[in-house]
Design a protein around this motif. Structure first.
Motif, PDB file in Angstrom:
ATOM      1  N   PRO A  49       0.823  -1.220   0.000  1.00 15.81           N
ATOM      2  CA  PRO A  49       0.000   0.000   0.000  1.00 15.81           C
ATOM      3  C   PRO A  49       0.854   1.266   0.000  1.00 15.81           C
ATOM      4  O   PRO A  49       1.955   1.292   0.546  1.00 15.81           O
ATOM      5  CB  PRO A  49      -0.819  -0.113   1.285  1.00 15.81           C
ATOM      6  N   ALA A  50       0.305   2.297  -0.619  1.00 12.58           N
ATOM      7  CA  ALA A  50       0.967   3.602  -0.627  1.00 12.58           C
ATOM      8  C   ALA A  50       0.732   4.317   0.693  1.00 12.58           C
ATOM      9  O   ALA A  50       1.545   5.134   1.118  1.00 12.58           O
ATOM     10  CB  ALA A  50       0.434   4.449  -1.780  1.00 12.58           C
ATOM     11  N   ALA A  51      -0.383   4.010   1.356  1.00 19.22           N
ATOM     12  CA  ALA A  51      -0.715   4.647   2.638  1.00 19.22           C
ATOM     13  C   ALA A  51      -1.516   3.680   3.495  1.00 19.22           C
ATOM     14  O   ALA A  51      -2.302   2.882   2.995  1.00 19.22           O
ATOM     15  CB  ALA A  51      -1.526   5.918   2.401  1.00 19.22           C
ATOM     16  N   THR A  52      -1.290   3.762   4.791  1.00 21.35           N
ATOM     17  CA  THR A  52      -1.986   2.943   5.777  1.00 21.35           C
ATOM     18  C   THR A  52      -2.302   3.823   6.971  1.00 21.35           C
ATOM     19  O   THR A  52      -1.468   4.637   7.374  1.00 21.35           O
ATOM     20  CB  THR A  52      -1.093   1.764   6.220  1.00 21.35           C
ATOM     21  N   ILE A  53      -3.482   3.654   7.547  1.00 19.32           N
ATOM     22  CA  ILE A  53      -3.825   4.397   8.764  1.00 19.32           C
ATOM     23  C   ILE A  53      -3.198   3.682   9.953  1.00 19.32           C
ATOM     24  O   ILE A  53      -3.375   2.472  10.128  1.00 19.32           O
ATOM     25  CB  ILE A  53      -5.349   4.494   8.960  1.00 19.32           C
ATOM     26  N   GLY A  54      -2.464   4.410  10.770  1.00 16.25           N
ATOM     27  CA  GLY A  54      -1.852   3.834  11.966  1.00 16.25           C
ATOM     28  C   GLY A  54      -0.637   2.982  11.635  1.00 16.25           C
ATOM     29  O   GLY A  54      -0.155   2.944  10.511  1.00 16.25           O
ATOM     30  N   THR A  55      -0.153   2.281  12.643  1.00 13.79           N
ATOM     31  CA  THR A  55       1.019   1.419  12.498  1.00 13.79           C
ATOM     32  C   THR A  55       0.577   0.017  12.098  1.00 13.79           C
ATOM     33  O   THR A  55      -0.212  -0.607  12.813  1.00 13.79           O
ATOM     34  CB  THR A  55       1.798   1.341  13.826  1.00 13.79           C
ATOM     35  N   PRO A  56       1.083  -0.491  10.963  1.00 13.60           N
ATOM     36  CA  PRO A  56       0.711  -1.854  10.553  1.00 13.60           C
ATOM     37  C   PRO A  56       1.206  -2.889  11.558  1.00 13.60           C
ATOM     38  O   PRO A  56       2.288  -2.756  12.121  1.00 13.60           O
ATOM     39  CB  PRO A  56       1.417  -2.025   9.212  1.00 13.60           C
ATOM     40  N   GLN A  57       0.395  -3.924  11.772  1.00 10.19           N
ATOM     41  CA  GLN A  57       0.793  -5.030  12.638  1.00 10.19           C
ATOM     42  C   GLN A  57       1.381  -6.173  11.828  1.00 10.19           C
ATOM     43  O   GLN A  57       2.089  -7.011  12.366  1.00 10.19           O
ATOM     44  CB  GLN A  57      -0.412  -5.508  13.452  1.00 10.19           C
ATOM     45  N   VAL A  58       1.065  -6.228  10.541  1.00 14.11           N
ATOM     46  CA  VAL A  58       1.650  -7.183   9.601  1.00 14.11           C
ATOM     47  C   VAL A  58       1.974  -6.423   8.325  1.00 14.11           C
ATOM     48  O   VAL A  58       1.526  -5.286   8.151  1.00 14.11           O
ATOM     49  CB  VAL A  58       0.694  -8.370   9.290  1.00 14.11           C
TER      50      VAL A  58
END
Length: 165
Positions: A49-58
């Motif tokens: 992804p180009a953007a993710t909300i928050g910190t990814p867990q995986v």
């Protein structure tokens, strides 16, 4: 340098079981890569992804896969950045088209081959797509992908497995 960084990100996104088999890069097309794994055999187009909300867990990614021996062509799959809460809807928006995906935890896919085809058709003409749901914590999950290069990567993956029967 940019391609090397992208290949590293893609390699990190692929599940560990996929890393055990040697794979061939069929090409890198903007933010999308196409790969072939002859041992399985399978081919797939893949993007982080180009953007993710928050910190990814995986490590999240979206892919379109081909398994010629199983007669599976153009199967959409997405791995979310966080596990989805049980019973929560998983929405994929591609341009102006919306799809309700099935799956569990961090996994999402189309409910049937017809939906796979509709998603891929939408991906070919839209500039971006996003996957949204809610995590068990109540926070939002939203992973956004740029689709520039997706059509070419999907076609490269399809061609990469076209001669395998």
């Amino acid at each position: 340098m940019r391609r090397t960084a992208f290949l590293f990100l893609i390699a990190m996104a692929v599940p560990a079981t996929a890393l055990a088999a040697p794979r061939t890069a069929l090409g890198i097309f903007d933010g999308w890569g196409a790969f072939r794994e002859p041992a399985t055999p399978r081919c797939y187009a893949l993007a982080a992804p180009a953007a993710t909300i928050g910190t990814p867990q995986v490590k999240p990614y979206a892919s379109v896969g081909y398994w010629p021996k199983s007669r599976i062509r153009g199967q959409f799959y997405v791995r979310l950045s966080k596990p989805r809460a049980a019973g929560r809807e998983l929405r994929l928006t591609v341009g102006s088209r919306r799809f309700i995906l099935t799956g569990n935890g961090v996994h999402g896919w189309a409910s049937d081959a017809r939906m796979d085809a509709a998603i891929i058709a939408a991906m070919r003409s839209a500039p971006s797509m996003s996957v949204e749901s809610s995590a068990a914590t109540g926070r939002s999950i939203a992973d956004t992908y740029r689709l520039r290069g997706a059509a070419t990567a999907i076609d490269a993956a399809a061609l990469g497995c076209a001669t395998i029967r």
